[in-house]
Design an enzyme around this catalytic site. Structure first.
Site, PDB file in Angstrom:
ATOM      1  N   HIS A 170       5.230  -7.264   0.113  1.00  0.00           N
ATOM      2  CA  HIS A 170       4.766  -8.825  -0.425  1.00  0.00           C
ATOM      3  C   HIS A 170       4.895  -8.890  -1.768  1.00  0.00           C
ATOM      4  CE1 HIS A 170       1.613  -9.357   2.809  1.00  0.00           C
ATOM      5  NE2 HIS A 170       1.853  -8.345   3.020  1.00  0.00           N
ATOM      6  N   ASP A 209       0.553  -1.381   0.337  1.00  0.00           N
ATOM      7  CA  ASP A 209       0.215   0.140   0.078  1.00  0.00           C
ATOM      8  C   ASP A 209       0.739   1.098  -0.056  1.00  0.00           C
ATOM      9  OD1 ASP A 209      -1.552  -1.816   0.001  1.00  0.00           O
ATOM     10  OD2 ASP A 209      -2.734  -0.675   1.897  1.00  0.00           O
ATOM     11  N   SER A 212       8.217   4.008   4.896  1.00  0.00           N
ATOM     12  CA  SER A 212       9.391   4.000   4.504  1.00  0.00           C
ATOM     13  C   SER A 212       9.204   4.035   2.500  1.00  0.00           C
ATOM     14  CB  SER A 212      10.765   3.139   4.562  1.00  0.00           C
ATOM     15  OG  SER A 212      12.429   3.889   3.600  1.00  0.00           O
TER      16      SER A 212
END
Length: 290
Positions: free
Chosen positions: A147, A90, A253
């Site tokens: 992921h 995201d 980050s």
């Protein structure tokens, strides 16, 4: 003037010391103080806790537990198809496009070296020259687990010491070579679309970078580049499926994902667009229809 001050202040701040102090607080089980700070953070950054597996702030014993919170399985669907690569996080697209020989676009007026980004190791950078890259920024409100965009087998991991500048858009536009000068962890995978490099870039007050196969890689921060190699053809090989978690940030980050030449095409990407884990990121070029 304010933007100039925000950027240039980072050159003189003790960024590593500040980050480690924040890390200690984030890891502390401080009871009501922790809960109060989590509630403040949720309100300040408008965090959508309805998506969290555990939506109540009181559930989390430490700020790190909250920050690396799991999502409910049903809120992110993994796009199917053997030719489909998915968004890994995201966040928001900072930049994407072609790698021109050894040069990656950072922001207007700024490029940086692919080889430097990947730890100064020409043999690891070579497959990605003239390939593709995407830089995704994770803001404080985002889900902070990373992921796999595509299935892959781990071949190498590199830790690169460096600065801890902020990686927000303002800093990216004003600090030359930002992502190739900050502390970072790079994981290299063999995938159905060739080599893939996942670069996890540290930043100011990022307390920790972790991978699922090695746990915490930093801190402590090292002074030298470290390189680990992994067997990819035996029972001990680290093999991850598309959508599997591969790492996480404790405090936010940026990731930079690199691919080989002529392997993938980005799908409906625009700079600044929001990304959501599991949505279509790119298509394998060999299977992309005209």
């Amino acid at each position: 003037m304010l933007d100039w001050f925000k950027v240039n202040l980072q050159y003189i701040l003790p960024k590593h010391l500040l980050s480690r102090l924040v890390g200690k607080f984030a890891a502390a089980e401080a009871g009501g103080v922790t809960t109060a700070f989590i509630k403040f953070f949720i309100k300040k950054y408008n965090v959508d806790m309805s998506e969290a597996l555990y939506p109540h702030p009181e559930h989390y014993k430490t700020f790190n537990e909250f920050f690396t919170r799991q999502l409910k399985p049903e809120v992110r669907q993994i796009a199917g198809g053997d030719d489909v690569l998915i968004q890994a996080v995201d966040g928001a697209v900072s930049q994407f496009g072609d790698i021109h020989q050894d040069s990656i676009f950072q922001a207007k007026g700024h490029n940086y070296s692919l080889t430097t980004l990947l730890g100064g190791k020409p043999e690891l950078a070579k497959p990605f020259k003239n390939g593709k890259f995407a830089t995704i920024y994770l803001s404080p409100k985002d889900y902070h687990r990373i992921h796999m965009p595509v299935e892959g087998t781990l071949t190498d991991m590199v830790y690169v010491p460096g600065e801890l500048f902020s990686v927000n858009p303002l800093t990216a536009e004003n600090v030359p070579g930002l992502f190739a000068r900050n502390e970072r962890v790079i994981a290299f995978f063999d995938t159905p679309v060739g080599k893939m490099a996942m670069v996890l870039v540290g930043a100011t007050i990022v307390a920790s970078i972790e991978t699922v196969w090695s746990g915490t890689v930093t801190p402590p921060a090292g002074k030298n580049v470290q390189h680990w190699q992994y067997e990819s053809d035996d029972e001990a090989a680290v093999k991850l499926e598309k959508g599997d978690e591969m790492g996480r940030f404790k405090l936010g980050s940026t990731i930079v994902v690199c691919f080989e030449k002529d392997q993938i095409e980005f799908e409906d990407m625009e700079a600044g667009m929001t990304t959501r884990l599991g949505e279509v990121f790119a298509l394998a070029k060999a299977n992309k229809t005209a």
